[in-house]
Motif scaffolding. Sequence first.
Motif, PDB file in Angstrom:
ATOM      1  N   ALA A  91       0.467  13.346  -2.596  1.00  0.00           N
ATOM      2  CA  ALA A  91      -0.825  13.539  -3.277  1.00  0.00           C
ATOM      3  C   ALA A  91      -0.647  13.858  -4.762  1.00  0.00           C
ATOM      4  CB  ALA A  91      -1.632  14.620  -2.572  1.00  0.00           C
ATOM      5  N   SER A  92       0.232  14.809  -5.056  1.00  0.00           N
ATOM      6  CA  SER A  92       0.390  15.197  -6.469  1.00  0.00           C
ATOM      7  C   SER A  92       1.103  14.101  -7.265  1.00  0.00           C
ATOM      8  CB  SER A  92       1.172  16.509  -6.570  1.00  0.00           C
ATOM      9  OG  SER A  92       2.474  16.331  -6.031  1.00  0.00           O
ATOM     10  N   THR A  93       2.046  13.392  -6.616  1.00  0.00           N
ATOM     11  CA  THR A  93       2.817  12.361  -7.320  1.00  0.00           C
ATOM     12  C   THR A  93       1.939  11.190  -7.738  1.00  0.00           C
ATOM     13  OG1 THR A  93       4.742  12.976  -6.015  1.00  0.00           O
ATOM     14  CG2 THR A  93       4.823  10.837  -7.140  1.00  0.00           C
ATOM     15  N   ILE A  94       1.099  10.738  -6.819  1.00  0.00           N
ATOM     16  CA  ILE A  94       0.332   9.526  -7.132  1.00  0.00           C
ATOM     17  C   ILE A  94      -0.693   9.769  -8.227  1.00  0.00           C
ATOM     18  CG2 ILE A  94       0.719   8.458  -4.877  1.00  0.00           C
ATOM     19  CD1 ILE A  94      -1.980   9.273  -3.968  1.00  0.00           C
ATOM     20  N   LYS A  95      -0.993  11.033  -8.497  1.00  0.00           N
ATOM     21  CA  LYS A  95      -1.897  11.326  -9.623  1.00  0.00           C
ATOM     22  C   LYS A  95      -1.235  11.010 -10.959  1.00  0.00           C
ATOM     23  CE  LYS A  95      -4.544  14.968  -7.473  1.00  0.00           C
ATOM     24  NZ  LYS A  95      -4.321  16.395  -7.224  1.00  0.00           N
ATOM     25  N   VAL A  96       0.094  11.171 -11.027  1.00  0.00           N
ATOM     26  CA  VAL A  96       0.765  11.026 -12.330  1.00  0.00           C
ATOM     27  C   VAL A  96       1.709   9.826 -12.398  1.00  0.00           C
ATOM     28  CG1 VAL A  96       0.627  13.477 -12.922  1.00  0.00           C
ATOM     29  CG2 VAL A  96       2.583  12.636 -11.571  1.00  0.00           C
ATOM     30  N   ASP A  97       2.081   9.302 -11.237  1.00  0.00           N
ATOM     31  CA  ASP A  97       3.071   8.227 -11.235  1.00  0.00           C
ATOM     32  C   ASP A  97       2.398   6.950 -10.743  1.00  0.00           C
ATOM     33  OD1 ASP A  97       5.039   6.388 -10.696  1.00  0.00           O
ATOM     34  OD2 ASP A  97       6.343   7.769  -9.598  1.00  0.00           O
ATOM     35  N   ASP A  98       2.130   6.069 -11.686  1.00  0.00           N
ATOM     36  CA  ASP A  98       1.380   4.858 -11.378  1.00  0.00           C
ATOM     37  C   ASP A  98       2.103   3.979 -10.354  1.00  0.00           C
ATOM     38  OD1 ASP A  98      -0.761   2.914 -11.856  1.00  0.00           O
ATOM     39  OD2 ASP A  98       0.851   1.696 -12.730  1.00  0.00           O
ATOM     40  N   PHE A  99       3.455   3.942 -10.451  1.00  0.00           N
ATOM     41  CA  PHE A  99       4.231   3.088  -9.553  1.00  0.00           C
ATOM     42  C   PHE A  99       4.061   3.536  -8.100  1.00  0.00           C
ATOM     43  CE2 PHE A  99       8.413   2.075  -7.539  1.00  0.00           C
ATOM     44  CZ  PHE A  99       8.261   0.695  -7.529  1.00  0.00           C
ATOM     45  N   THR A 100       4.282   4.839  -7.876  1.00  0.00           N
ATOM     46  CA  THR A 100       4.127   5.348  -6.515  1.00  0.00           C
ATOM     47  C   THR A 100       2.676   5.189  -6.049  1.00  0.00           C
ATOM     48  OG1 THR A 100       5.857   6.963  -7.006  1.00  0.00           O
ATOM     49  CG2 THR A 100       4.597   7.336  -5.020  1.00  0.00           C
ATOM     50  N   ALA A 101       1.747   5.360  -6.963  1.00  0.00           N
ATOM     51  CA  ALA A 101       0.324   5.211  -6.620  1.00  0.00           C
ATOM     52  C   ALA A 101       0.039   3.789  -6.127  1.00  0.00           C
ATOM     53  CB  ALA A 101      -0.536   5.542  -7.830  1.00  0.00           C
ATOM     54  N   ARG A 102       0.620   2.807  -6.773  1.00  0.00           N
ATOM     55  CA  ARG A 102       0.374   1.420  -6.364  1.00  0.00           C
ATOM     56  C   ARG A 102       0.997   1.126  -5.011  1.00  0.00           C
ATOM     57  NH1 ARG A 102      -0.578  -2.844 -11.085  1.00  0.00           N
ATOM     58  NH2 ARG A 102      -1.752  -3.626  -9.322  1.00  0.00           N
ATOM     59  N   LEU A 103       2.212   1.663  -4.802  1.00  0.00           N
ATOM     60  CA  LEU A 103       2.836   1.489  -3.484  1.00  0.00           C
ATOM     61  C   LEU A 103       1.965   2.143  -2.416  1.00  0.00           C
ATOM     62  CD1 LEU A 103       6.593   2.312  -4.295  1.00  0.00           C
ATOM     63  CD2 LEU A 103       5.611   0.041  -3.894  1.00  0.00           C
ATOM     64  N   PHE A 104       1.490   3.343  -2.753  1.00  0.00           N
ATOM     65  CA  PHE A 104       0.691   4.085  -1.780  1.00  0.00           C
ATOM     66  C   PHE A 104      -0.616   3.346  -1.480  1.00  0.00           C
ATOM     67  CE2 PHE A 104      -1.998   7.488  -0.134  1.00  0.00           C
ATOM     68  CZ  PHE A 104      -1.125   8.052   0.788  1.00  0.00           C
ATOM     69  N   ASN A 105      -1.146   2.712  -2.477  1.00  0.00           N
ATOM     70  CA  ASN A 105      -2.365   1.935  -2.320  1.00  0.00           C
ATOM     71  C   ASN A 105      -2.154   0.764  -1.352  1.00  0.00           C
ATOM     72  OD1 ASN A 105      -5.067   1.529  -2.940  1.00  0.00           O
ATOM     73  ND2 ASN A 105      -4.547  -0.034  -4.470  1.00  0.00           N
ATOM     74  N   ILE A 106      -1.002   0.100  -1.492  1.00  0.00           N
ATOM     75  CA  ILE A 106      -0.655  -0.981  -0.549  1.00  0.00           C
ATOM     76  C   ILE A 106      -0.554  -0.418   0.867  1.00  0.00           C
ATOM     77  CG2 ILE A 106       1.231  -2.520   0.171  1.00  0.00           C
ATOM     78  CD1 ILE A 106       1.685  -3.149  -2.800  1.00  0.00           C
ATOM     79  N   TYR A 107       0.118   0.723   0.959  1.00  0.00           N
ATOM     80  CA  TYR A 107       0.268   1.398   2.260  1.00  0.00           C
ATOM     81  C   TYR A 107      -1.107   1.639   2.900  1.00  0.00           C
ATOM     82  CZ  TYR A 107       0.959   5.449   5.348  1.00  0.00           C
ATOM     83  OH  TYR A 107       0.935   6.321   6.403  1.00  0.00           O
ATOM     84  N   LYS A 108      -2.030   2.171   2.109  1.00  0.00           N
ATOM     85  CA  LYS A 108      -3.361   2.486   2.643  1.00  0.00           C
ATOM     86  C   LYS A 108      -4.111   1.225   3.085  1.00  0.00           C
ATOM     87  CE  LYS A 108      -5.507   4.943  -0.398  1.00  0.00           C
ATOM     88  NZ  LYS A 108      -6.400   5.837  -1.161  1.00  0.00           N
ATOM     89  N   GLN A 109      -4.001   0.190   2.265  1.00  0.00           N
ATOM     90  CA  GLN A 109      -4.696  -1.061   2.607  1.00  0.00           C
ATOM     91  C   GLN A 109      -4.193  -1.647   3.916  1.00  0.00           C
ATOM     92  OE1 GLN A 109      -5.511  -4.170  -0.493  1.00  0.00           O
ATOM     93  NE2 GLN A 109      -4.529  -2.717  -1.852  1.00  0.00           N
ATOM     94  N   VAL A 110      -2.863  -1.653   4.056  1.00  0.00           N
ATOM     95  CA  VAL A 110      -2.294  -2.257   5.264  1.00  0.00           C
ATOM     96  C   VAL A 110      -2.634  -1.409   6.489  1.00  0.00           C
ATOM     97  CG1 VAL A 110      -0.205  -3.147   6.356  1.00  0.00           C
ATOM     98  CG2 VAL A 110      -0.432  -3.247   3.879  1.00  0.00           C
ATOM     99  N   LYS A 111      -2.589  -0.084   6.279  1.00  0.00           N
ATOM    100  CA  LYS A 111      -2.899   0.831   7.389  1.00  0.00           C
ATOM    101  C   LYS A 111      -4.355   0.612   7.844  1.00  0.00           C
ATOM    102  CE  LYS A 111      -2.956   5.368   6.608  1.00  0.00           C
ATOM    103  NZ  LYS A 111      -4.110   6.134   7.128  1.00  0.00           N
ATOM    104  N   GLU A 112      -5.241   0.477   6.888  1.00  0.00           N
ATOM    105  CA  GLU A 112      -6.656   0.296   7.241  1.00  0.00           C
ATOM    106  C   GLU A 112      -6.885  -1.026   7.972  1.00  0.00           C
ATOM    107  OE1 GLU A 112      -9.015   1.005   3.678  1.00  0.00           O
ATOM    108  OE2 GLU A 112      -8.119   3.022   3.654  1.00  0.00           O
TER     109      GLU A 112
END
Lengths: 373, 373
Positions: A91-112
């Motif tokens: 949670a705290s990382t994706i606020k400041v690290d765009d790269f991890t945020a984008r990976l996490f976004n892919i993760y969320k999309q696929v999970k959904e």
Amino acid sequence: MSATREEVLRDENLIEYLQEIARDSAFLHGVLMRTKETPNSPEVASYAPFTLFPTRVPSAVFTQVLTVQTHFNRLVDRVSQNPSFLEESLASTIKVDDFTARLFNIYKQVKEEGWAQAIVLGLNRSDYMLDQSPDGGTSLKQIEINTIAASFGGLASQTPDVHRHILKVANLLEEQNRILDNNPAAGLARGLAKAWELYGSESAVVMFLVEDLQRNIYDHRYIENELWKKNVPVIRRRFEDVCRTGHLDQRRRLFVDSKEIAIVYFRNGYMPQNYTSEQSWDARLMMERSLAVKCPDISTHLAGTKKVQQELAPAGVLERFFPDEPETVAQIRATFAGLYTLDMGEEGDKTVAMALANPDQYVLKPQREGGGK
Amino acid sequence: MSATREEVLRDENLIEYLQEIARDSAFLHGVLMRTKETPNSPEVASYAPFTLFPTRVPSAVFTQVLTVQTHFNRLVDRVSQNPSFLEESLASTIKVDDFTARLFNIYKQVKEEGWAQAIVLGLNRSDYMLDQSPDGGTSLKQIEINTIAASFGGLASQTPDVHRHILKVANLLEEQNRILDNNPAAGLARGLAKAWELYGSESAVVMFLVEDLQRNIYDHRYIENELWKKNVPVIRRRFEDVCRTGHLDQRRRLFVDSKEIAIVYFRNGYMPQNYTSEQSWDARLMMERSLAVKCPDISTHLAGTKKVQQELAPAGVLERFFPDEPETVAQIRATFAGLYTLDMGEEGDKTVAMALANPDQYVLKPQREGGGK
């Protein structure tokens, strides 16, 4: 009569001669990388960095590593399957690290959308330092675990023979006899072949997703060659190739250059600069959504971030993943070096103060794979 | 299902892809040479020239080669032991070819003094072309026999695996299964190890006499490594090193850098430009006079000259060397392509006229080793 390493180290001429022997031996045994100057030229190669003599590892530590690796693999798997832990940790990382945020976004999309493929292949490399305590004892401290694009398994298959030859010429015969065989390339290929078999289509191929600059191609080739030996077909493609020719069919089967992809083996995609365009990100999402087995999938990739590793360190966390295995927890924890947050706030401030007080006691590692000091 | 070579050759994309696979495979299997640009740099290498697919050899021809090689080795040995034949054969050559004259001069000096060492090691390479007759039959024509510095036995040890991999990826599985193993490096090393053993001093070493520019070092290293495996110590030295530190003791034992030399393995010394000074010639004479086993000795070196090979061609000459073996004579002669003199005089004039009439039917080879067209 066999010499001792101390005798050899005192003999400067011999050391110089051994360096010659060592370099040529690395060439002959295929411990190779392309050169910095021409990283994509198939015409010239140099040798990969290696030590003149093998590193001595106490046998107790060696046995410990073998045991704990299984635990680490299970831990990575369990973390990757735990959405709430991943989400809280990052949670705290994706606020400041765009790269991890984008990976996490892919993760969320696929999970959904729902995972198309239940099978995941993990080929992890856990890195350690041998810590010397003041009383002379040696213990194992884990530096990091690499869950994506873990490299040098191919070249490591060849180094035992290089070291054997160097030690032979140095007349270090007792040491020579102690070198163990090691064939991680064959082991990695066994994993890929098993996943290919489980995917269940004879005509589908393993796709190595590779970098634009292929300096480390020989390391890949060892694994590739082991796969060919098992009659598992392999292709190498870059993000750009996947962007240009990749698509999913209605069953979310992945096709690249009209070939059905059974496995996407990521040897690329772990650093922001690997994604040179929005199309690269689209391609990553497409691969993650696909029926192809991913090595690793996006969850496992995220489970390998330093932030997650740090979140595993506090008391009680490992216990959540191994509720009935205090022994496993103890064995994993024994290898933990301290991992400290640099998040803004009280805890991060404590880390900074501690590091500034003893700067030579700490290393600063980036959030993602690919080195850092 | 296995493809056919004709199918593969029609597929241009596949051929291009196989070239990539082939180059990397040559690197991984150590089919290496240093680059033209940096022939002495231990830091970079390229691959040695090789064919994409192995050359098909009819099994009858292959069996023929194996048989006739033994005959050729015996022939070279008998020629080298026959001073009058050597002298007669080379008489015209030494008048016009300073290089052969100097070699012959060394031969005469050592012969007059008396050979210090009765043991000679021959490591010969016989080169052939497959001749296609108009009716489609294939026969074997010998191009030359190399009695000094015969190269590529080391690299040839590795090419079967390179070809196997290429054929595998090309789906030429039937062809792949027909590739035979071949380990000339081990065979050459067995010869050197045997000579070392016969020399009879555990502390004496095998000396590879090497060129100043060591582009082909990896080829040597294969043989060297096989020797180390047999606990036979090896050093590499240039003419310059022998000039600077070499000497004979009263028993004509050869010492270089204070090491007793059991074998001088000539991988240099076959071309005029290898002798950069009078000292190089002195060093050659010293080595030939020594108790060290030579591979080859000066007699065998001379026996390998083209002139001698040409003198063996006329009817009745082979019979002198194998008086009771008509079968051997027939088998050797069956591989002879025409060899023609260019000496001044009637016979030479006939050669010139013949060659000018059909220039595409002949090749012009220099008297000595080291290529030529």
